[in-house]
Design a protein around this motif. Structure first.
Motif, PDB file in Angstrom:
ATOM      1  N   UNK A   1      -9.384 -33.223   6.140  1.00 39.05           N
ATOM      2  CA  UNK A   1     -10.837 -34.143   7.426  1.00 39.05           C
ATOM      3  C   UNK A   1      -9.244 -34.232   8.616  1.00 39.05           C
ATOM      4  N   UNK A   2      -9.286 -33.225   9.743  1.00 36.96           N
ATOM      5  CA  UNK A   2      -8.688 -33.849  10.615  1.00 36.96           C
ATOM      6  C   UNK A   2      -9.760 -34.039  12.137  1.00 36.96           C
ATOM      7  N   UNK A   3      -9.947 -35.613  12.458  1.00 40.67           N
ATOM      8  CA  UNK A   3     -10.602 -36.030  13.012  1.00 40.67           C
ATOM      9  C   UNK A   3     -10.363 -36.337  14.754  1.00 40.67           C
ATOM     10  N   UNK A   4     -10.562 -35.996  15.584  1.00 40.76           N
ATOM     11  CA  UNK A   4     -10.187 -36.665  16.937  1.00 40.76           C
ATOM     12  C   UNK A   4     -11.368 -36.786  18.326  1.00 40.76           C
ATOM     13  N   UNK A   5     -11.312 -37.245  18.493  1.00 42.39           N
ATOM     14  CA  UNK A   5     -12.108 -37.288  20.235  1.00 42.39           C
ATOM     15  C   UNK A   5     -11.742 -36.803  21.199  1.00 42.39           C
ATOM     16  N   UNK A   6     -12.545 -36.800  22.411  1.00 45.18           N
ATOM     17  CA  UNK A   6     -12.705 -36.016  23.690  1.00 45.18           C
ATOM     18  C   UNK A   6     -11.115 -36.455  24.635  1.00 45.18           C
ATOM     19  N   UNK A   7     -10.789 -36.902  24.114  1.00 44.81           N
ATOM     20  CA  UNK A   7      -9.118 -37.136  25.413  1.00 44.81           C
ATOM     21  C   UNK A   7      -8.471 -36.196  24.106  1.00 44.81           C
ATOM     22  N   UNK A   8      -8.498 -35.786  23.167  1.00 39.17           N
ATOM     23  CA  UNK A   8      -7.711 -33.896  22.626  1.00 39.17           C
ATOM     24  C   UNK A   8      -7.821 -33.390  22.602  1.00 39.17           C
ATOM     25  N   UNK A   9      -7.589 -32.207  23.405  1.00 42.07           N
ATOM     26  CA  UNK A   9      -7.326 -31.139  24.218  1.00 42.07           C
ATOM     27  C   UNK A   9      -8.248 -30.184  22.869  1.00 42.07           C
ATOM     28  N   UNK A  10      -8.991 -29.241  23.446  1.00 45.46           N
ATOM     29  CA  UNK A  10      -9.987 -28.667  22.300  1.00 45.46           C
ATOM     30  C   UNK A  10      -8.412 -27.739  21.669  1.00 45.46           C
ATOM     31  N   UNK A  11      -8.133 -26.926  22.289  1.00 45.19           N
ATOM     32  CA  UNK A  11      -6.596 -26.227  22.237  1.00 45.19           C
ATOM     33  C   UNK A  11      -6.111 -26.491  20.698  1.00 45.19           C
ATOM     34  N   UNK A  12      -5.483 -28.134  20.593  1.00 48.80           N
ATOM     35  CA  UNK A  12      -5.083 -28.532  19.985  1.00 48.80           C
ATOM     36  C   UNK A  12      -5.225 -29.463  18.563  1.00 48.80           C
ATOM     37  N   UNK A  13      -6.823 -29.901  19.080  1.00 48.79           N
ATOM     38  CA  UNK A  13      -6.920 -29.398  17.941  1.00 48.79           C
ATOM     39  C   UNK A  13      -7.763 -28.120  16.743  1.00 48.79           C
ATOM     40  N   UNK A  14      -7.311 -26.999  17.730  1.00 45.36           N
ATOM     41  CA  UNK A  14      -7.592 -25.565  16.787  1.00 45.36           C
ATOM     42  C   UNK A  14      -5.404 -25.539  16.362  1.00 45.36           C
ATOM     43  N   UNK A  15      -4.985 -25.815  17.481  1.00 43.64           N
ATOM     44  CA  UNK A  15      -3.519 -26.469  16.555  1.00 43.64           C
ATOM     45  C   UNK A  15      -3.731 -26.698  15.814  1.00 43.64           C
ATOM     46  N   UNK A  16      -3.763 -27.901  15.265  1.00 42.72           N
ATOM     47  CA  UNK A  16      -3.007 -29.196  14.290  1.00 42.72           C
ATOM     48  C   UNK A  16      -4.127 -27.946  13.489  1.00 42.72           C
TER      49      UNK A  16
END
Length: 244
Positions: free
Chosen positions: A188-203
């Protein structure tokens, strides 16, 4: 069949903008290959150089979320902050095993908490929820296996048996710990809205690609995780609690 994660709708009051990606891997029939030997060192180099660009704001948001449920982020930081501090202090991370090294590299390069679990050890749905303080958490203290209880109000991951990770993503339990690149695994990869959406996709792409290279022939499914409705998560959570 591994059950999809369920996110308690109350998490939105603690971490507005919470987003997660679930990655399920079935490697029961997969081949085994070596991990890129540079992947962890390269990720440490990104951190040592001050990257990624969103790291400070994203990890500050995690610290604020921890404070909202009563945790002290300086003592029990989110997993991504803990890894980053170690690299900034020591310049590197020790090698553990290929799967853990891979998801640690993703966490460092993208400043995002990443957890890996033995899916075959899970009972029912993984729940991200708020503890009532009676749940069992299996861990090790001074070399001895012990059972702890989370604090009431603490954010936890749990299943039908008990807590699998305390203080959101701070400490994993021993029962579902991922130790081998085999069988079924859940990440599971967990992010908040201060991380760019494209960065979540990249991770997510870095993790999926790394797992495919490490375990050729495995089946990998990545899914976006959404907050559950009040009726849905309560129904599932109560069923899990009664079965524990």
């Amino acid at each position: 069949m591994f059950e999809q994660p369920v996110i308690d709708e109350r998490i939105a009051t603690i971490a507005p903008g919470f987003r997660a990606m679930s990655v399920l891997v079935d490697a029961t029939a997969a081949s085994q290959c070596a991990l890129d030997p540079d992947i962890l060192g390269d990720a440490c180099a990104v951190v040592s150089a001050g990257g990624p660009a969103w790291a400070e704001s994203h990890l500050a948001s995690w610290a604020q979320a921890y404070q909202r449920f009563g945790a002290k982020p300086n003592r029990t930081p989110c997993s991504a902050q803990a890894l980053r501090k170690r690299v900034l202090r020591d310049g590197r991370l020790p090698v553990i095993n290929p799967v853990v090294d891979l998801y640690n590299a993703v966490s460092l390069r993208y400043a995002i908490p990443v957890g890996g679990e033995n899916a075959d050890a899970y009972a029912g749905h993984p729940f991200l929820t708020i503890a009532d303080g009676t749940e069992a958490f299996d861990t090790v203290m001074n070399g001895e296996a012990v059972i702890e209880n989370p604090e009431a109000g603490e954010v936890i991951w749990r299943d039908e048996v008990g807590v699998t990770c305390r203080r959101w993503n701070w400490r994993q339990g021993t029962r579902t710990r991922l130790e081998h690149a085999s069988g079924r695994m859940w990440f599971v990869l967990e992010s908040l809205d201060t991380m760019p959406e494209e960065a979540l996709r990249g991770a997510t792409a870095m993790l999926v690609d790394g797992l495919a290279d490490l375990m050729p022939g495995s089946t990998i499914v990545a899914t976006r995780v959404a907050l559950s409705s009040a009726s849905n998560w309560r129904k599932l959570y109560m069923a899990a609690s009664l079965g524990a």
